[in-house]
Design a protein around this motif. Structure first.
Motif, PDB file in Angstrom:
ATOM      1  N   ARG A 217       1.511  46.764  34.653  1.00  0.00           N
ATOM      2  CA  ARG A 217       2.624  46.092  33.974  1.00  0.00           C
ATOM      3  C   ARG A 217       3.052  46.982  32.815  1.00  0.00           C
ATOM      4  O   ARG A 217       2.271  47.258  31.896  1.00  0.00           O
ATOM      5  N   ALA A 218       4.301  47.442  32.878  1.00  0.00           N
ATOM      6  CA  ALA A 218       4.829  48.329  31.842  1.00  0.00           C
ATOM      7  C   ALA A 218       6.339  48.134  31.750  1.00  0.00           C
ATOM      8  O   ALA A 218       6.971  47.651  32.696  1.00  0.00           O
ATOM      9  N   VAL A 219       6.897  48.514  30.594  1.00  0.00           N
ATOM     10  CA  VAL A 219       8.342  48.440  30.402  1.00  0.00           C
ATOM     11  C   VAL A 219       8.793  49.737  29.733  1.00  0.00           C
ATOM     12  O   VAL A 219       8.191  50.187  28.748  1.00  0.00           O
ATOM     13  N   PHE A 220       9.838  50.323  30.293  1.00  0.00           N
ATOM     14  CA  PHE A 220      10.445  51.533  29.750  1.00  0.00           C
ATOM     15  C   PHE A 220      11.906  51.222  29.444  1.00  0.00           C
ATOM     16  O   PHE A 220      12.593  50.622  30.267  1.00  0.00           O
ATOM     17  N   VAL A 221      12.374  51.635  28.266  1.00  0.00           N
ATOM     18  CA  VAL A 221      13.798  51.531  27.949  1.00  0.00           C
ATOM     19  C   VAL A 221      14.330  52.956  27.918  1.00  0.00           C
ATOM     20  O   VAL A 221      13.824  53.813  27.178  1.00  0.00           O
ATOM     21  N   ILE A 222      15.339  53.182  28.752  1.00  0.00           N
ATOM     22  CA  ILE A 222      15.922  54.513  28.905  1.00  0.00           C
ATOM     23  C   ILE A 222      17.381  54.435  28.474  1.00  0.00           C
ATOM     24  O   ILE A 222      18.116  53.538  28.920  1.00  0.00           O
TER      25      ILE A 222
ATOM     26  N   ILE B 182       8.508  52.564  25.174  1.00  0.00           N
ATOM     27  CA  ILE B 182       7.506  52.407  26.234  1.00  0.00           C
ATOM     28  C   ILE B 182       6.531  51.324  25.806  1.00  0.00           C
ATOM     29  O   ILE B 182       6.049  51.320  24.672  1.00  0.00           O
ATOM     30  N   GLN B 183       6.249  50.413  26.738  1.00  0.00           N
ATOM     31  CA  GLN B 183       5.216  49.402  26.508  1.00  0.00           C
ATOM     32  C   GLN B 183       4.344  49.341  27.759  1.00  0.00           C
ATOM     33  O   GLN B 183       4.790  48.903  28.805  1.00  0.00           O
ATOM     34  N   ILE B 184       3.126  49.854  27.644  1.00  0.00           N
ATOM     35  CA  ILE B 184       2.138  49.711  28.710  1.00  0.00           C
ATOM     36  C   ILE B 184       1.307  48.495  28.312  1.00  0.00           C
ATOM     37  O   ILE B 184       0.618  48.522  27.292  1.00  0.00           O
TER      38      ILE B 184
ATOM     39  N   ASP C  18       5.623  42.117  25.630  1.00  0.00           N
ATOM     40  CA  ASP C  18       6.257  41.629  24.407  1.00  0.00           C
ATOM     41  C   ASP C  18       7.772  41.735  24.624  1.00  0.00           C
ATOM     42  O   ASP C  18       8.372  42.786  24.402  1.00  0.00           O
ATOM     43  N   TYR C  19       8.365  40.649  25.101  1.00  0.00           N
ATOM     44  CA  TYR C  19       9.797  40.643  25.441  1.00  0.00           C
ATOM     45  C   TYR C  19      10.662  40.965  24.229  1.00  0.00           C
ATOM     46  O   TYR C  19      11.629  41.716  24.328  1.00  0.00           O
ATOM     47  N   ALA C  20      10.334  40.368  23.083  1.00  0.00           N
ATOM     48  CA  ALA C  20      11.150  40.555  21.881  1.00  0.00           C
ATOM     49  C   ALA C  20      11.233  42.020  21.498  1.00  0.00           C
ATOM     50  O   ALA C  20      12.309  42.513  21.132  1.00  0.00           O
ATOM     51  N   ALA C  21      10.127  42.747  21.586  1.00  0.00           N
ATOM     52  CA  ALA C  21      10.117  44.173  21.248  1.00  0.00           C
ATOM     53  C   ALA C  21      11.014  44.968  22.197  1.00  0.00           C
ATOM     54  O   ALA C  21      11.715  45.901  21.768  1.00  0.00           O
ATOM     55  N   VAL C  22      11.022  44.590  23.468  1.00  0.00           N
ATOM     56  CA  VAL C  22      11.877  45.270  24.450  1.00  0.00           C
ATOM     57  C   VAL C  22      13.351  45.034  24.100  1.00  0.00           C
ATOM     58  O   VAL C  22      14.159  45.975  24.072  1.00  0.00           O
ATOM     59  N   ILE C  23      13.707  43.803  23.803  1.00  0.00           N
ATOM     60  CA  ILE C  23      15.100  43.456  23.507  1.00  0.00           C
ATOM     61  C   ILE C  23      15.554  44.149  22.212  1.00  0.00           C
ATOM     62  O   ILE C  23      16.682  44.646  22.126  1.00  0.00           O
ATOM     63  N   VAL C  24      14.683  44.227  21.213  1.00  0.00           N
ATOM     64  CA  VAL C  24      15.025  44.942  19.967  1.00  0.00           C
ATOM     65  C   VAL C  24      15.279  46.412  20.274  1.00  0.00           C
ATOM     66  O   VAL C  24      16.261  47.002  19.788  1.00  0.00           O
ATOM     67  N   ALA C  25      14.443  47.015  21.122  1.00  0.00           N
ATOM     68  CA  ALA C  25      14.630  48.431  21.491  1.00  0.00           C
ATOM     69  C   ALA C  25      15.981  48.632  22.171  1.00  0.00           C
ATOM     70  O   ALA C  25      16.673  49.633  21.904  1.00  0.00           O
TER      71      ALA C  25
END
Length: 171
Positions: free
Chosen positions: A134-139, A148-150, A159-166
């Motif tokens: 489970r990981a999220v990358f914002v490009i 990057i969130q691994i 952490d959805y909020a951190a992804v949306i802020v990025a």
């Protein structure tokens, strides 16, 4: 292929990730995955857009289901130049069935079952399980990795909020 340990666990058990440790600021590696109709999809196919790439073990599990539904909700509030791609090793047929049942319309589910091209290029294939971690990358629109969130425990949500802020920092 490089192997990395000490990064994630699955139900508390240490796992090994295959592939490189990407860093914020790196050029995003290209990949070829397939959509629900078996058509190839590459990073270049969404050039000029901000991409949220979420990798999950399987859409048929409760945490992946919750995560993909949540990103679908979050994406509804983002501009059209932001695309959300959820990638797993599930077969495209299973992904299509799941999306129809879940009413997913803002997240594109993609399968890396053929080559594990994204999984190995982004360093998220779990050696022991042959699933994606489970990981999220914002490009960004210029194909640069900006976030990057691994997720340390595979059975936990990101952490959805951190992804949306990025993402919002790139708008």
């Amino acid at each position: 292929m490089s192997e990395r340990t000490g990064i994630i666990t699955f139900k508390g058990n240490p796992m090994t990730l295959l592939g490189p440790a990407l860093k914020v600021g790196d050029k995003a590696p290209d990949f070829t995955v397939v959509d629900n109709s078996l058509a190839p999809v590459t990073l270049a196919g969404s050039a000029g857009k901000i991409r949220i790439i979420s990798t999950v073990p399987s859409l048929d599990t409760p945490v992946c289901d919750t995560e993909t539904r949540r990103f679908n909700q979050e994406a509804a509030a983002l501009p059209e130049n932001v695309v959300v791609l959820t990638v797993s090793l599930d077969l495209p047929f299973a992904q299509k069935r799941w999306c129809g049942a879940a009413g997913i319309d803002r997240v594109t589910t993609l399968s890396d079952y053929r080559e594990r091209s994204l999984g190995t290029a982004y360093g998220v294939v779990i050696k022991e399980l042959v699933l994606m971690s489970r990981a999220v990358f914002v490009i960004d629109a210029n194909d640069v990795i900006r976030y990057i969130q691994i997720v340390p425990e595979v059975t936990s949500e990101p952490d959805y909020a951190a992804v949306i802020v990025a993402v919002k920092n790139l708008l």
